[in-house]
Design a protein around this motif. Structure first.
Motif, PDB file in Angstrom:
ATOM      1  N   GLY A  81      25.144  -1.722  -4.638  1.00  0.00           N
ATOM      2  CA  GLY A  81      25.654  -0.760  -5.602  1.00  0.00           C
ATOM      3  C   GLY A  81      25.231  -1.037  -7.023  1.00  0.00           C
ATOM      4  N   GLU A  82      24.511  -2.140  -7.242  1.00  0.00           N
ATOM      5  CA  GLU A  82      24.009  -2.449  -8.571  1.00  0.00           C
ATOM      6  C   GLU A  82      22.675  -1.732  -8.785  1.00  0.00           C
ATOM      7  N   ALA A  83      22.306  -1.572 -10.027  1.00  0.00           N
ATOM      8  CA  ALA A  83      21.058  -0.871 -10.349  1.00  0.00           C
ATOM      9  C   ALA A  83      20.279  -1.681 -11.374  1.00  0.00           C
ATOM     10  N   THR A  84      18.958  -1.727 -11.187  1.00  0.00           N
ATOM     11  CA  THR A  84      18.078  -2.418 -12.115  1.00  0.00           C
ATOM     12  C   THR A  84      17.245  -1.394 -12.861  1.00  0.00           C
ATOM     13  N   VAL A  85      17.282  -1.446 -14.188  1.00  0.00           N
ATOM     14  CA  VAL A  85      16.444  -0.567 -15.002  1.00  0.00           C
ATOM     15  C   VAL A  85      15.045  -1.163 -15.056  1.00  0.00           C
ATOM     16  N   VAL A  86      14.056  -0.404 -14.593  1.00  0.00           N
ATOM     17  CA  VAL A  86      12.690  -0.934 -14.533  1.00  0.00           C
ATOM     18  C   VAL A  86      11.754  -0.282 -15.540  1.00  0.00           C
ATOM     19  N   ALA A  87      12.180   0.815 -16.177  1.00  0.00           N
ATOM     20  CA  ALA A  87      11.316   1.476 -17.153  1.00  0.00           C
ATOM     21  C   ALA A  87      12.118   2.487 -17.952  1.00  0.00           C
ATOM     22  N   GLU A 127      -6.396  18.335  -7.883  1.00  0.00           N
ATOM     23  CA  GLU A 127      -7.539  19.238  -7.668  1.00  0.00           C
ATOM     24  C   GLU A 127      -8.192  19.602  -8.993  1.00  0.00           C
ATOM     25  N   ALA A 128      -7.361  19.850 -10.014  1.00  0.00           N
ATOM     26  CA  ALA A 128      -7.907  20.172 -11.338  1.00  0.00           C
ATOM     27  C   ALA A 128      -8.659  18.980 -11.903  1.00  0.00           C
ATOM     28  N   ALA A 129      -8.126  17.778 -11.697  1.00  0.00           N
ATOM     29  CA  ALA A 129      -8.787  16.574 -12.202  1.00  0.00           C
ATOM     30  C   ALA A 129     -10.135  16.356 -11.526  1.00  0.00           C
ATOM     31  N   ALA A 130     -10.258  16.767 -10.264  1.00  0.00           N
ATOM     32  CA  ALA A 130     -11.531  16.625  -9.567  1.00  0.00           C
ATOM     33  C   ALA A 130     -12.602  17.519 -10.170  1.00  0.00           C
ATOM     34  N   ARG A 131     -12.176  18.635 -10.773  1.00  0.00           N
ATOM     35  CA  ARG A 131     -13.126  19.575 -11.362  1.00  0.00           C
ATOM     36  C   ARG A 131     -13.364  19.338 -12.851  1.00  0.00           C
ATOM     37  N   LEU A 132     -12.413  18.692 -13.514  1.00  0.00           N
ATOM     38  CA  LEU A 132     -12.465  18.550 -14.969  1.00  0.00           C
ATOM     39  C   LEU A 132     -12.595  17.065 -15.317  1.00  0.00           C
ATOM     40  N   PRO A 133     -13.801  16.619 -15.644  1.00  0.00           N
ATOM     41  CA  PRO A 133     -14.018  15.179 -15.872  1.00  0.00           C
ATOM     42  C   PRO A 133     -13.137  14.583 -16.958  1.00  0.00           C
ATOM     43  N   LYS A 134     -12.913  15.324 -18.050  1.00  0.00           N
ATOM     44  CA  LYS A 134     -12.102  14.763 -19.131  1.00  0.00           C
ATOM     45  C   LYS A 134     -10.644  14.614 -18.713  1.00  0.00           C
ATOM     46  N   LEU A 135     -10.154  15.559 -17.930  1.00  0.00           N
ATOM     47  CA  LEU A 135      -8.791  15.446 -17.422  1.00  0.00           C
ATOM     48  C   LEU A 135      -8.685  14.265 -16.455  1.00  0.00           C
ATOM     49  N   ARG A 136      -9.707  14.113 -15.596  1.00  0.00           N
ATOM     50  CA  ARG A 136      -9.714  12.992 -14.655  1.00  0.00           C
ATOM     51  C   ARG A 136      -9.696  11.657 -15.406  1.00  0.00           C
ATOM     52  N   ALA A 137     -10.502  11.551 -16.458  1.00  0.00           N
ATOM     53  CA  ALA A 137     -10.539  10.321 -17.242  1.00  0.00           C
ATOM     54  C   ALA A 137      -9.194  10.049 -17.900  1.00  0.00           C
ATOM     55  N   GLN A 138      -8.548  11.123 -18.374  1.00  0.00           N
ATOM     56  CA  GLN A 138      -7.250  10.947 -19.030  1.00  0.00           C
ATOM     57  C   GLN A 138      -6.181  10.539 -18.021  1.00  0.00           C
ATOM     58  N   LEU A 139      -6.234  11.093 -16.817  1.00  0.00           N
ATOM     59  CA  LEU A 139      -5.301  10.682 -15.773  1.00  0.00           C
ATOM     60  C   LEU A 139      -5.458   9.200 -15.460  1.00  0.00           C
ATOM     61  N   HIS A 140      -6.713   8.766 -15.322  1.00  0.00           N
ATOM     62  CA  HIS A 140      -6.970   7.349 -15.055  1.00  0.00           C
ATOM     63  C   HIS A 140      -6.427   6.485 -16.193  1.00  0.00           C
ATOM     64  N   ARG A 141      -6.596   6.957 -17.417  1.00  0.00           N
ATOM     65  CA  ARG A 141      -6.102   6.202 -18.572  1.00  0.00           C
ATOM     66  C   ARG A 141      -4.584   6.084 -18.532  1.00  0.00           C
ATOM     67  N   VAL A 142      -3.905   7.182 -18.214  1.00  0.00           N
ATOM     68  CA  VAL A 142      -2.443   7.168 -18.175  1.00  0.00           C
ATOM     69  C   VAL A 142      -1.947   6.222 -17.086  1.00  0.00           C
ATOM     70  N   VAL A 143      -2.575   6.272 -15.912  1.00  0.00           N
ATOM     71  CA  VAL A 143      -2.188   5.366 -14.825  1.00  0.00           C
ATOM     72  C   VAL A 143      -2.430   3.915 -15.239  1.00  0.00           C
ATOM     73  N   ARG A 149       1.717  -1.602 -18.811  1.00  0.00           N
ATOM     74  CA  ARG A 149       3.100  -1.715 -19.308  1.00  0.00           C
ATOM     75  C   ARG A 149       3.963  -2.483 -18.313  1.00  0.00           C
ATOM     76  N   ASP A 150       3.745  -2.250 -17.017  1.00  0.00           N
ATOM     77  CA  ASP A 150       4.487  -3.002 -16.005  1.00  0.00           C
ATOM     78  C   ASP A 150       4.167  -4.491 -16.094  1.00  0.00           C
ATOM     79  N   MET A 151       2.899  -4.818 -16.322  1.00  0.00           N
ATOM     80  CA  MET A 151       2.507  -6.225 -16.453  1.00  0.00           C
ATOM     81  C   MET A 151       3.113  -6.843 -17.705  1.00  0.00           C
ATOM     82  N   ASP A 152       3.122  -6.074 -18.798  1.00  0.00           N
ATOM     83  CA  ASP A 152       3.727  -6.570 -20.035  1.00  0.00           C
ATOM     84  C   ASP A 152       5.221  -6.823 -19.839  1.00  0.00           C
ATOM     85  N   HIS A 153       5.878  -5.932 -19.089  1.00  0.00           N
ATOM     86  CA  HIS A 153       7.305  -6.109 -18.834  1.00  0.00           C
ATOM     87  C   HIS A 153       7.552  -7.366 -18.020  1.00  0.00           C
TER      88      HIS A 153
END
Length: 243
Positions: A81-87, A127-143, A149-153
């Motif tokens: 019943g306890e909860a851990t805040v992870v982010a 699907e959009a990221a597969a067609r749009l290189p800049k969006l795909r790059a930004q998705l990779h950056r966000v991930v 951030r998880d490693m820093d935590h």
């Protein structure tokens, strides 16, 4: 105290709420045609009250989310019943990437305050990221930023002294707010001190004492949830970050 450079979080929420999803962190750098297509991917916008769950652990992951306003905590429940805040997720940051591996969310995402959230179906986004290189790059950056951030935590939790953990938490929050376009110098904490304690593996008393110590050392001004960073280089040094 000079309050001119302290972020009024309510005002920041109002300004954030005026943004379209294409102005959030995800699509930075893509051209207007791609931005318009990304806006069309938004399946719905949801309003959540403070304490309401965006999703629960075990729910199938069908979408990622961007909070146009409002902050969320990611909580891992336990059998006891306890909860851990992870982010904590700020406005403009992607929420829901915890479900990428298994296809189901591993935590609860709980609104810390009234929130306005854009929902993007994951399959359509991929699907959009597969067609749009800049969006795909930004998705990779966000991930990648999320992994970092998880490693820093994890590294922060290895620090033995409570005030070092609190300094690291505040230093990270300040940098993230600045990345979202907020003025440097200060902000209002959207989370309570017991939630900070749960995130940092500390007691509530340790968080309060650490804030007092950092203030007495001239690095912060603290008034309730309002934080003004008076000496960013010293705070970063205590946190173990690059100034």
């Amino acid at each position: 105290m000079n309050t001119s450079n302290v972020l009024d979080f309510a005002d920041f929420q109002r300004r954030c709420g005026q943004l379209s999803v294409r102005q959030a962190c995800l699509p930075a750098g893509i051209d207007p045609i791609d931005q318009a297509e990304l806006d069309r991917l938004v399946r719905r916008r949801r309003r959540l009250d403070a304490g309401q769950a965006l999703y629960r652990a075990g729910d199938a992951m069908s979408a990622v989310h961007v909070a146009r306003c409002g902050t969320f905590k990611a909580v891992v429940p336990s059998a006891q019943g306890e909860a851990t805040v992870v982010a904590f997720h700020l406005p403009g940051e992607l929420i829901g990437l915890d479900g990428l591996g298994a296809g189901r969310h591993r935590c609860d995402a709980i609104a810390l305050e009234p929130a306005d959230v854009c929902e993007l179906p994951y399959e359509a986004l991929a699907e959009a990221a597969a067609r749009l290189p800049k969006l795909r790059a930004q998705l990779h950056r966000v991930v990648g930023l999320g992994i970092a951030r998880d490693m820093d935590h994890a590294a922060l939790l290895m620090r033995r002294l409570a005030h070092e953990r609190v300094a690291g938490f505040l230093d990270d929050l300040s940098r993230r707010y600045c990345a979202l376009g907020a003025p440097p110098g200060g902000f209002r904490l959207p989370m309570a001190r017991d939630e900070i304690a749960a995130y940092l593996g500390l007691t509530l008393e340790s968080v309060s004492r650490s804030l007092t110590r950092l203030q007495e050392d001239g690095m912060l001004y603290v008034r309730g949830r309002r934080i003004e960073i008076l000496d960013p280089p010293r705070l970063a040094a205590v946190a173990g970050s690059a100034a």
